[in-house]
Each structure stands twice: as structure tokens, then as C-alpha cells.
Design a protein around this motif. Structure first.
Motif, PDB file in Angstrom:
ATOM      1  N   MET A  21       0.832  -1.199   0.000  1.00  0.00           N
ATOM      2  CA  MET A  21       0.000   0.000   0.000  1.00  0.00           C
ATOM      3  C   MET A  21       0.869   1.252   0.000  1.00  0.00           C
ATOM      4  SD  MET A  21      -3.138   0.854   2.608  1.00  0.00           S
ATOM      5  CE  MET A  21      -4.320   2.157   2.207  1.00  0.00           C
ATOM      6  N   GLY A  22       1.956   1.217   0.786  1.00  0.00           N
ATOM      7  CA  GLY A  22       2.868   2.351   0.829  1.00  0.00           C
ATOM      8  C   GLY A  22       3.517   2.606  -0.519  1.00  0.00           C
ATOM      9  N   GLU A  23       3.930   1.540  -1.184  1.00  0.00           N
ATOM     10  CA  GLU A  23       4.553   1.666  -2.506  1.00  0.00           C
ATOM     11  C   GLU A  23       3.568   2.235  -3.528  1.00  0.00           C
ATOM     12  OE1 GLU A  23       5.950  -2.237  -3.377  1.00  0.00           O
ATOM     13  OE2 GLU A  23       7.544  -2.190  -1.865  1.00  0.00           O
ATOM     14  N   LEU A  24       2.323   1.811  -3.448  1.00  0.00           N
ATOM     15  CA  LEU A  24       1.303   2.332  -4.356  1.00  0.00           C
ATOM     16  C   LEU A  24       1.048   3.819  -4.102  1.00  0.00           C
ATOM     17  CD1 LEU A  24      -1.287  -0.604  -4.350  1.00  0.00           C
ATOM     18  CD2 LEU A  24       0.147   0.129  -6.267  1.00  0.00           C
ATOM     19  N   ALA A  25       1.088   4.221  -2.826  1.00  0.00           N
ATOM     20  CA  ALA A  25       0.886   5.630  -2.496  1.00  0.00           C
ATOM     21  C   ALA A  25       2.035   6.484  -3.029  1.00  0.00           C
ATOM     22  CB  ALA A  25       0.756   5.803  -0.986  1.00  0.00           C
ATOM     23  N   VAL A  26       3.259   5.968  -2.915  1.00  0.00           N
ATOM     24  CA  VAL A  26       4.425   6.674  -3.460  1.00  0.00           C
ATOM     25  C   VAL A  26       4.274   6.834  -4.974  1.00  0.00           C
ATOM     26  CG1 VAL A  26       6.896   6.472  -3.967  1.00  0.00           C
ATOM     27  CG2 VAL A  26       6.063   6.052  -1.652  1.00  0.00           C
ATOM     28  N   ASP A  51      -6.803   4.968  -7.954  1.00  0.00           N
ATOM     29  CA  ASP A  51      -6.957   5.132  -6.501  1.00  0.00           C
ATOM     30  C   ASP A  51      -7.814   4.032  -5.891  1.00  0.00           C
ATOM     31  OD1 ASP A  51      -6.527   6.755  -4.056  1.00  0.00           O
ATOM     32  OD2 ASP A  51      -8.705   7.040  -4.173  1.00  0.00           O
ATOM     33  N   THR A  52      -8.693   3.435  -6.679  1.00  0.00           N
ATOM     34  CA  THR A  52      -9.564   2.373  -6.159  1.00  0.00           C
ATOM     35  C   THR A  52      -8.755   1.173  -5.673  1.00  0.00           C
ATOM     36  OG1 THR A  52      -9.849   1.512  -8.413  1.00  0.00           O
ATOM     37  CG2 THR A  52     -11.524   3.037  -7.597  1.00  0.00           C
ATOM     38  N   VAL A  53      -7.584   0.943  -6.271  1.00  0.00           N
ATOM     39  CA  VAL A  53      -6.735  -0.183  -5.852  1.00  0.00           C
ATOM     40  C   VAL A  53      -6.248   0.039  -4.420  1.00  0.00           C
ATOM     41  CG1 VAL A  53      -4.621  -1.476  -6.319  1.00  0.00           C
ATOM     42  CG2 VAL A  53      -5.997  -0.599  -8.221  1.00  0.00           C
TER      43      VAL A  53
END
Length: 219
Positions: A21-26, A51-53
């Protein structure tokens, strides 16, 4: 012993979901700012769609954490770790939302003349990403030094926020015809400042896990 090992494996699984989740936010922040800087509307739309992911991953983490608490009934440090994962996943979801907000501002600005170069927005974005990586590492590795470093970096973002606000408002006085897009730049400045605040909250969760007491890293 087997029961404990199984619980540790579940915690590692939870941690892996948080790391993802952190990597996706980055990635979302990077894409959103790239779209903002280059005025790439298609990329901005992609940030919004993806963003839905992250939202779904937050739901998965929450369900997994609640299941762990119900099944394993952890206490002390283990309980702090599971509760921390719940709080941190919520913070990461908010950070991703700010990336979406930056993408939306990009769409509103459209092809208007960019003023990114007279701001500190890119520096704020870079520091925020560094902060997020440090904050999560602090939680995963139980490293209090990294948590404190995040608090120090937040002070730098706050400084850049104030400077950028002055830069943009001064430019607005000289170019009132650019009001609509400059307001969006002020919003982006605010989104990045709030992003850093939420990342600091993650570092505070890490500090609580490590020391068992609440720290205020953003006084």
C-alpha cells in the motif's frame, strides 16, 4: 511455539500488505506530481482511476487486522502492532487521496501557464516521499531514530509550505488574471503540507509501537 510462529507469519503477511500500500501511495504521488508539472491530463486521470486499488487494499488490511485480533487476541506489543497497522493504513489512504486531489487540480489548471518553477512544490513532494519511506521502515524495523527523522523532515515541509504560499500570493498580486489556476497551486501546496502531516502520524504510530507511549513529532 508453533502457535507463536504462525502468529508471526500472519504479522509478516500484514506487514507485506502495508508495504504494498505504501509503494502504491508513493507511485500515486509521483504520477500525480508528474502530471501536475507537465500538465498531462491523461496521466492525472489515470491517478484518479487507480486510486480504487489503494482503497481496496486498505479494506483488506483492516479486515485482516480485525480478524487477527479476534482470532489471536494479541496483547502488549503485538496488539500495538496490529492496531498500528489499522491506523497506518488509514493514513496511507489519506495520502493517496491527496495525490488524487493534486491530479484534480491538474485537470482544472489545464494548459494555463505553469508557475511550478517559482515554487518549492517539487521539493515538498520529494521530501514527503522520503518521509513516507522512512516512516514505514521505522514501523517495520521498530527504529525510533527513523521516526524522529520524519518529524524533522516535516518541519522542512512546513517551511517550504510557508515560502511557497508567499511566492504564489505575491505572483497573484502581479497577475490577477491568473487567479483561477494560482488558487489551484495554493491547493496543491496545502495538499503536500497535509500529506507530510499524515506521514508524521505514521511515524508517531511507529514510535508508539516501539516505546509504548504517545509521541508528538509535529508539535
Amino acid at each position: 511455539m508453533v502457535v507463536r510462529e504462525n502468529f508471526e507469519n500472519k504479522l509478516l503477511e500484514l506487514q507485506a500488505k502495508m508495504a504494498e500500500m505504501g509503494e502504491l501511495a508513493v507511485t500515486s504521488l509521483e504520477k500525480a506530481f508528474s502530471a501536475f508539472k507537465t500538465q498531462d491530463i491523461e496521466l492525472a486521470l489515470k491517478v484518479i482511476e487507480e486510486d480504487t486499488v489503494i482503497d481496496q487494499l486498505e479494506i483488506d488490511i483492516n479486515q485482516f487486522a480485525v480478524w487477527l485480533m479476534a482470532k489471536e487476541q494479541p496483547v502488549a506489543r503485538d496488539l500495538r502492532k496490529v492496531i498500528g497497522s489499522l491506523k497506518i493504513s488509514s493514513e496511507i489512504e489519506r495520502i493517496a487521496d491527496f495525490a488524487v486531489n493534486i491530479a484534480k487540480s491538474t485537470i482544472i489548471i489545464g494548459n494555463a501557464t505553469t508557475v511550478v518553477k517559482i515554487t518549492n512544490l517539487e521539493q515538498m513532494k520529494e521530501i514527503s516521499i522520503n518521509m513516507l519511506q522512512k516512516a514505514l521502515q521505522s514501523f517495520f524495523e521498530e527504529n525510533i531514530v527513523l521516526a524522529k527523522e520524519v518529524g524533522d523532515l516535516d518541519d522542512k515541509v512546513d517551511q517550504y509550505n510557508g515560502e511557497t504560499f508567499k511566492m504564489i500570493t505575491n505572483h497573484l498580486k502581479e497577475h490577477p488574471d491568473e487567479t483561477d489556476q494560482l488558487v489551484q497551486y495554493l491547493f496543491v501546496n496545502r495538499y503536500l503540507e497535509r500529506t507530510a502531516d499524515h506521514i508524521t502520524n505514521i511515524a508517531e504510530s511507529a514510535a508508539y509501537l516501539i516505546k509504548g507511549r504517545i509521541y508528538d513529532l509535529n508539535p
